[in-house]
Write an enzyme that holds these catalytic residues in place. Structure first.
Site, short mmCIF file in Angstrom:
data_model
loop_
_atom_site.label_atom_id
_atom_site.label_comp_id
_atom_site.label_asym_id
_atom_site.label_seq_id
_atom_site.Cartn_x
_atom_site.Cartn_y
_atom_site.Cartn_z
N ASP A 194 -3.58 -6.33 6.47
CA ASP A 194 -3.17 -5.88 5.14
C ASP A 194 -2.14 -4.77 5.22
O ASP A 194 -1.34 -4.59 4.29
CB ASP A 194 -4.40 -5.40 4.36
CG ASP A 194 -4.08 -5.10 2.91
OD1 ASP A 194 -3.61 -6.01 2.20
OD2 ASP A 194 -4.28 -3.94 2.48
N LEU A 275 -4.05 -3.49 -5.07
CA LEU A 275 -2.71 -3.38 -5.65
C LEU A 275 -1.62 -3.27 -4.60
O LEU A 275 -0.44 -3.22 -4.95
CB LEU A 275 -2.64 -2.16 -6.58
CG LEU A 275 -3.47 -2.25 -7.86
CD1 LEU A 275 -3.45 -0.92 -8.58
CD2 LEU A 275 -2.93 -3.35 -8.77
N ARG A 276 -2.01 -3.23 -3.31
CA ARG A 276 -0.97 -3.11 -2.29
C ARG A 276 -0.02 -4.29 -2.33
O ARG A 276 1.18 -4.15 -2.08
CB ARG A 276 -1.61 -2.96 -0.90
CG ARG A 276 -0.58 -2.78 0.19
CD ARG A 276 -1.20 -2.50 1.55
NE ARG A 276 -1.70 -1.15 1.63
CZ ARG A 276 -2.98 -0.83 1.80
NH1 ARG A 276 -3.87 -1.79 1.89
NH2 ARG A 276 -3.37 0.42 1.86
N ALA A 277 -0.54 -5.48 -2.63
CA ALA A 277 0.32 -6.67 -2.68
C ALA A 277 1.42 -6.51 -3.72
O ALA A 277 2.59 -6.84 -3.46
CB ALA A 277 -0.52 -7.91 -2.98
#
Length: 688
Positions: A194, A275-277
């Site tokens: 990730d 929310l990193r995506a």
């Protein structure tokens, strides 16, 4: 020194080249993870990237590559004052080996001098060397957990910290993280995956022309490395210039609200975690626009960004392979991006430079404009039609970028419906997807007794107790060599007992820590006809699947042997690829007689072979059987071959009348015997 293989000479691999170039333009994207089988030019392309990165100004004599215009105030070589002499050098490419120690990565602090002389004697590590450059980790999926933690911390904070017994050193460590891996050797931790902004899958070509082109260029390079590299100087220089130009444009690129809303809808529809995506897709889209010389992000930029940033972020089960839902992502992108344009896209024509192909436009490069090939000196070319690795244009849109083949998830259903004497394979769903009739569950811990000495080479993990550099402190001792972990209270106590107010070398005490290690878990599974009776095999498969998931979470290697008919078969050689174990289990055939002795004999051969290859990894044998042996010799005659190997026998016998044969086998193996029905509730501790 041999000239590196030029980046421009690598044929094809458009998505990989685009991902690397985008992260060079905007390091904030978070790096690139390259997934692919061996011999697909992964390392070659990464090493070629370093030659394209712009040179950097550094403070002369600073071991931490501080920028003269914004020096790190906490630099151990500082403070750097205004007017300090500067030097110019190439961006560093630092390779982090899988076997590196923690001290080699973050640096070494000399505790003897720190305590005895009161000085911070610090030797910088690889993170310091990679500052403002590229940190390359080959076989990143094999990196030990404690090194993964260090990388995660540095990547998140942009700083490296050495905190040890009250002595603290920190320095800037901002770098472009690039990792390569072979999925056959196991998946890295989801937390690490990730952290990579982009993930690209590569595959070897399946047609004649690209393979021949790969070999042709490789031979030319080996015969004359300098001459071969000279042919691509202009192309590499053009790409380097375009990276620099894109970096200048990047701060002026705007992301309209309409495109930001599209990113949010795509991520919601694709059901990504966190929310990193969204953030990575937005940063990547801005970098794509800058790469093309645009100052406004368009829908095409969003498509390229989503293809590279999203496939690895949706894993519904820990054992699902990344990129298992490529078709779903393409459907979402088509739905969100193929509609009518809105006013926000009108700005897409604003450019600060031409949007062309080739060395200045991101298309195929080389003397023949890339040719039909796809690869580099180590091979690797355009994948076969079934392997979605991108389009033929580095700046264009393409299909999915991760694992070819669309491997199945664990959520789909499969039931084995053989009878007692039947010989049948697994049933499949409408699309031939493999899965299990019951959901896996959390199992109790199976662990090996005693404590291994991980400092002598055993493997960090989460299963069995082991002495090592990490874990809880149990006692102290005088160091026999270099001091690794100081036990401060006992050190001070030793000095006090001497009546001294100053700590000397003879007073130093080292902390003895106990953590946990990873093991080799070898499953020996009864696949005979008796196991298929009354759908018992469905329950057994679910139990083994649950144990496989537990082994994945505890960082173990796994292997699997099945026995049926008249022989035993190794369906999975010991490996760190737990996903392959799930597929082998789903494909397991049942039927025939029960050659239990053959299964135990095959297990003994496998474990003795692994002992020669890796003497420090302790094995745990898990035998899943009802204890019946209707073919071959008495299994008790084979038990001595497994003497001294920690084992657990999972008793699958059911019904009102039970013979207790599995318990008899457990006693012969000096193993614990666990009823199948109690696997999820009983704590098991095997003897050493």
């Amino acid at each position: 020194m041999t000239s590196p293989y030029p980046f421009s000479a690598v044929v094809g691999l458009p998505d990989l080249r685009l991902a690397l170039l985008l992260t060079a333009v905007s390091p904030a994207i978070g790096g690139v993870l390259v997934r692919g089988e061996k011999g697909t030019a992964k390392s070659t392309v990464v090493r070629g990237l370093a030659a394209l990165l712009p040179e950097v100004d550094v403070v002369a004599g600073c071991r931490f590559a501080c920028d003269p215009l914004s020096a790190d105030p906490s630099c151990p070589d500082g403070p750097h004052t205004a007017g300090t002499p500067a030097a110019r050098r190439r961006s560093a490419l630092v390779e982090l080996p899988v076997g590196a120690t923690e001290d080699r990565v973050v640096g070494t602090l000399d505790l003897q001098r720190a305590l005895g002389e009161g000085v911070k004697a610090y030797e910088p590590g690889l993170l310091a060397a990679a500052h403002r450059g590229v940190l390359y980790v080959d076989e990143v999926n094999l990196l030990p957990d404690h090194l993964v933690d260090l990388l995660l911390d540095a990547a998140a904070m942009g700083r490296a910290h050495v905190e040890r017994d009250g002595v603290s050193v920190k320095h800037a460590a901002r770098f472009l993280l690039v990792g390569t891996m072979n999925p056959e050797e196991g998946e890295p931790r989801p937390q690490l995956v990730d952290r990579f902004g982009l993930v690209v899958g590569v595959a070897a070509p399946a047609t004649v022309e690209p393979r021949a082109e790969v070999v042709r260029r490789r031979l030319q390079y080996e015969n004359d490395p300098a001459g071969f590299a000279a042919r691509y100087v202009e192309q590499d220089a053009a790409l380097a210039g375009r990276i620099d130009a894109a970096r200048q444009i990047l701060p002026r690129v705007t992301l309209p609200d309409a495109q930001l809303d599209r990113i949010a809808r795509i991520c919601i529809a694709y059901r990504v975690d966190g929310l990193r995506a969204d953030i990575v897709v937005a940063r990547t889209a801005v970098a794509v626009a800058a790469w093309h010389g645009r100052t406004v992000v368009t829908k095409d930029d969003l498509r390229d960004a989503a293809r590279l940033a999203l496939p690895h972020r949706r894993r519904r089960d820990p054992l699902d392979p990344p990129g298992a839902d490529q078709e779903r992502l393409e459907e979402i992108l088509d739905q969100e991006l193929n509609g009518p344009d809105d006013a926000s896209d009108d700005g897409g024509s604003d450019t600060d430079g031409p949007d062309t192909d080739g060395p200045d436009g991101g298309g195929p490069v080389g003397p023949d404009d890339g040719g039909p090939g796809d690869g580099g000196p180590d091979g690797g070319g355009p994948p076969p039609p079934s392997a979605s690795t991108g389009s033929s244009d580095i700046s264009g849109s393409s299909g999915p970028v991760d694992d070819p083949g669309g491997r199945p998830t664990l959520e789909q259903t499969m039931v084995n419906t053989s009878d007692v004497d039947g010989d049948t394979g697994p049933a499949t769903g409408p699309a031939g997807d493999l899965a299990f009739a019951q959901a896996p569950y959390k199992t109790r811990l199976l662990k090996i007794g005693g404590r291994a000495n991980r400092q002598q080479g055993s493997h960090a993990g989460r299963r069995s107790p082991a002495h090592g550099r990490h874990g809880r402190v149990v006692r102290s001792r005088q160091p026999s060599g270099k001091l690794v972990s100081l036990h401060l209270p006992d050190t001070v106590r030793a000095a006090a007992l001497r009546g001294s107010r100053r700590v000397h070398a003879r007073d130093l005490r080292e902390a003895v820590k106990v953590g946990r290690e990873a093991n080799l878990v070898l499953f020996v599974v009864d696949a005979s006809g008796s196991m298929a009776a009354r759908q018992r095999m469905t329950v057994v498969k679910t139990a083994v699947l649950s144990l496989l998931r537990d082994a994945y979470q505890r960082r173990d290697k796994v292997g699997m042997i099945t026995f049926r008919g008249a022989e035993a078969t190794t369906v999975l050689e010991p490996t760190a690829s737990h996903e392959v174990g799930v597929l082998r289990l789903a494909e397991l055939r049942t039927g025939g007689r029960t050659p239990l002795a053959a299964g135990l004999r095959q297990a003994a051969r496998t474990l003795h072979g692994e002992k020669r290859r890796d003497a420090h990894r302790r094995p745990l044998l898990v035998v899943v059987t009802d204890g019946r042996a209707t073919s071959g010799p008495d299994p008790m005659t084979v038990a001595p071959a497994l003497a001294g190997i920690p084992a657990v026998v999972v008793d699958c016998e059911s019904g009102p009348v039970r013979l207790g044969l599995a318990g008899r086998l457990a006693r012969a193996l000096s193993a614990d015997c666990l009823p199948l029905s109690a696997l999820s509730t009983a704590a098991i501790h095997t003897g050493s």
